[in-house]
Design a protein around this motif. Structure first.
Motif, PDB file in Angstrom:
ATOM      1  N   SER A 233     -26.770 -21.957  68.465  1.00  0.00           N
ATOM      2  CA  SER A 233     -27.705 -23.060  68.690  1.00  0.00           C
ATOM      3  C   SER A 233     -28.034 -23.215  70.167  1.00  0.00           C
ATOM      4  CB  SER A 233     -27.109 -24.371  68.148  1.00  0.00           C
ATOM      5  OG  SER A 233     -26.886 -24.293  66.766  1.00  0.00           O
ATOM      6  N   LEU A 234     -27.010 -23.126  71.014  1.00  0.00           N
ATOM      7  CA  LEU A 234     -27.218 -23.282  72.455  1.00  0.00           C
ATOM      8  C   LEU A 234     -28.105 -22.174  73.009  1.00  0.00           C
ATOM      9  CD1 LEU A 234     -26.514 -24.733  75.125  1.00  0.00           C
ATOM     10  CD2 LEU A 234     -24.510 -23.231  75.290  1.00  0.00           C
ATOM     11  N   ALA A 237     -31.715 -22.560  71.852  1.00  0.00           N
ATOM     12  CA  ALA A 237     -32.403 -23.640  72.565  1.00  0.00           C
ATOM     13  C   ALA A 237     -32.802 -23.206  73.960  1.00  0.00           C
ATOM     14  CB  ALA A 237     -31.505 -24.877  72.625  1.00  0.00           C
ATOM     15  N   LEU A 238     -31.873 -22.569  74.686  1.00  0.00           N
ATOM     16  CA  LEU A 238     -32.156 -22.170  76.056  1.00  0.00           C
ATOM     17  C   LEU A 238     -33.164 -21.028  76.115  1.00  0.00           C
ATOM     18  CD1 LEU A 238     -28.538 -22.386  77.495  1.00  0.00           C
ATOM     19  CD2 LEU A 238     -30.433 -23.944  77.951  1.00  0.00           C
ATOM     20  N   ALA A 241     -36.663 -22.700  75.322  1.00  0.00           N
ATOM     21  CA  ALA A 241     -37.081 -23.890  76.077  1.00  0.00           C
ATOM     22  C   ALA A 241     -38.156 -23.575  77.111  1.00  0.00           C
ATOM     23  CB  ALA A 241     -35.876 -24.529  76.761  1.00  0.00           C
ATOM     24  N   PHE A 246     -38.461 -28.388  77.204  1.00  0.00           N
ATOM     25  CA  PHE A 246     -37.235 -29.042  76.752  1.00  0.00           C
ATOM     26  C   PHE A 246     -37.518 -30.306  75.944  1.00  0.00           C
ATOM     27  CE2 PHE A 246     -35.538 -26.353  80.096  1.00  0.00           C
ATOM     28  CZ  PHE A 246     -34.361 -25.906  79.530  1.00  0.00           C
ATOM     29  N   VAL A 251     -36.224 -27.655  70.107  1.00  0.00           N
ATOM     30  CA  VAL A 251     -35.280 -27.432  71.199  1.00  0.00           C
ATOM     31  C   VAL A 251     -34.269 -28.575  71.266  1.00  0.00           C
ATOM     32  CG1 VAL A 251     -35.022 -27.231  73.705  1.00  0.00           C
ATOM     33  CG2 VAL A 251     -36.885 -26.030  72.540  1.00  0.00           C
ATOM     34  N   THR A 254     -31.775 -28.323  68.345  1.00  0.00           N
ATOM     35  CA  THR A 254     -30.752 -27.284  68.474  1.00  0.00           C
ATOM     36  C   THR A 254     -29.762 -27.598  69.591  1.00  0.00           C
ATOM     37  OG1 THR A 254     -32.397 -26.004  69.741  1.00  0.00           O
ATOM     38  CG2 THR A 254     -32.037 -25.381  67.439  1.00  0.00           C
ATOM     39  N   VAL A 255     -30.186 -28.298  70.639  1.00  0.00           N
ATOM     40  CA  VAL A 255     -29.253 -28.734  71.674  1.00  0.00           C
ATOM     41  C   VAL A 255     -28.253 -29.736  71.091  1.00  0.00           C
ATOM     42  CG1 VAL A 255     -29.023 -30.070  73.802  1.00  0.00           C
ATOM     43  CG2 VAL A 255     -30.756 -28.277  73.645  1.00  0.00           C
TER      44      VAL A 255
END
Length: 477
Positions: A233-234, A237-238, A241, A246, A251, A254-255
């Motif tokens: 997930s991290l 997201a990154l 993004a 963001f 995003v 998922t963060v």
């Protein structure tokens, strides 16, 4: 001297197969083992970056839309970062050589699929399977290295060679990506991985001996599910993004999912009898601050390389080949630094070299703020980024030594899994954060400078934190 790393009791190796003393030179077999392990890690690092410059051409060939091009990188990053800890622990249990060879086989076969891909779906499937293979190769290969070479000068030298080759692999990927795409086709960038993987697969079974824990630990399934899901997930997201922002709903979702899953993972590990990641290990200052330093240098340097690519091509109009050659100078600096960094570690200690390398990288990154449009700016960038590679490579070597020192062999797979997870997350974190910041400015040059300024401030702050943390730990001892 044949090297047999099969562990007979927890934390011990057979006396007859112990590596040479620190005063001896590495035997021919030991050098070949090191070469094979480094070649596999080099291929993985190369694979991560070789598509950077080839993506636009690839998109046209496979009719992959501009909006979805980033999935060429994300499809690899998700499994390669998400499954590292799990595969590191599995390698400790079922055998590091076995997991290494399985991962290498999968990586090579997936490279064939990516090379002959006939559609976006088949290409992205190949990239995802490459990432899964890399997640098995990296921690098991690092654990084979740290259990083969005893702690001290031998291991420091071996880690120095591996660390420098991984950094060079990332840089060479950019150089070769431009050359191969321009001279041949984008498919040749994936075909190179097939050749390298096949060559290592021939040599590895002949040279590597099995290494595993004497007592097989129970696999912590709840911990594995939560940490793998949290990291996936991290990284997702990154990775997305920078394109979506963001503030995008997916995003943010998922963060939040990453935060919930990783918090649950910590709670699970605190209560389970046989945790996937012992919180006791994470509380070791060398492990905690060593990995923090590794993430700092990797995240900031990869972001600087990405921002530099935008600057060289979009501001100064360099071709992909010339852009790659500029970063080839950085790779050369890293290669040279990797040869003497272990000596610095032996003389001054890994903690001082790690913090010193970070602060040197930071100082030189501040120097990049002097770039401007035109040839003078290009030359300034080339010289300064190459010198920053000295600090970066010194920090890479020192962080690998710091994060894996003082641990028994039965925890080396976990320690190297943590270290390599740090590398993967570091690569993934820096680029989207700073590219999103750079995109807030109206023109490319000012945006790149803003991103580089933030990059320099971040590595400065983290370098100071590492110095304080490791220094305080040394005083307590």
């Amino acid at each position: 001297m044949a090297i047999d790393t099969t562990t007979t009791t927890a934390g011990q190796q057979p006396a007859a197969s112990a590596p040479a003393t620190t005063d001896e030179k590495l035997s021919l077999r030991a050098r070949l083992v090191l070469f094979v392990l480094c070649a596999a890690q080099f291929a993985v690092a190369l694979d991560f970056s070789i598509l950077n410059i080839a993506l636009p051409t690839l998109g046209q060939s496979l009719h992959l839309s501009q909006a979805n091009l980033q999935w060429g990188m994300t499809a690899f990053a998700l499994p390669s970062g998400g499954f590292l800890l799990l595969f590191g622990r599995i390698a400790d249990s079922v055998g590091r050589r076995r997991v290494f060879l399985i991962g290498l086989t999968l990586f090579t076969a997936a490279s064939v699929l990516a090379t002959v891909a006939w559609s976006p779906a088949s290409f992205l499937a190949g990239r995802a399977l490459q990432g899964l293979g890399a997640a098995a190769i990296v921690p098991s290969g690092m654990a084979l290295l740290t259990t083969t070479f005893k702690e001290g000068p031998q291991r420091d030298r071996a880690l120095g060679v591996m660390g420098s080759l991984m950094a060079i692999g990332f840089t060479c990927g950019m150089v070769l990506g431009g050359l191969l795409t321009q001279l041949l086709t984008w498919r040749s960038t994936m075909g190179l991985n097939v050749l390298m993987g096949a060559a290592v697969l021939v040599a590895a079974p002949l040279l590597l001996t099995e290494s595993r824990n004497a007592v097989r630990p129970r696999i912590d399934v709840p911990g594995a599910v939560t940490v793998t899901g949290g990291l996936l997930s991290l990284i997702y997201a990154l990775s997305t993004a920078a394109q979506r922002g963001f503030g995008d709903t997916s995003v943010i979702a998922t963060v939040v999912a990453a935060a919930v899953l990783l918090t649950a993972f910590v709670a699970i590990e605190a209560r389970t009898a046989e945790p996937l990641v012992s919180l006791r290990i994470l509380r070791r200052p060398t492990v905690a601050f060593g990995n923090l330093g590794g993430m700092a240098t990797i995240a900031t340097m990869t972001a600087a390389v990405f921002l530099g690519t935008l600057y060289l091509q979009q501001v100064n109009g360099l071709s992909p080949v010339l852009t790659g050659l500029v970063f080839g100078a950085l790779g050369l600096t890293c290669a040279v630094t990797g040869t003497f960094a272990p000596r610095l570690v032996a003389r001054f200690g890994s903690a001082k070299v790690l913090s010193g390398g970070l602060l040197l990288q930071a100082a030189l990154t501040f120097g990049l703020l002097g770039i401007g449009a035109g040839a003078a700016g290009t030359w300034l960038f080339l010289v300064v980024i190459s010198l920053a590679g000295v600090g970066h490579m010194a920090a890479i070597v020192a962080y690998n030594v710091t994060a894996t020192s003082g641990l028994p062999d039965d925890e080396q797979g976990l320690a190297t899994g943590l270290a390599t997870t740090t590398q993967q997350v570091g690569i993934t974190v820096g680029i989207p954060l700073l590219s999103a910041l750079a995109s807030t400015r109206g023109d490319v040059l000012s945006g790149v400078k803003l991103g580089l300024g933030a990059d320099a401030l971040a590595v400065t702050a983290l370098g100071i934190a590492v110095a304080i943390g490791l220094g305080a730990s040394a005083k307590r001892r």
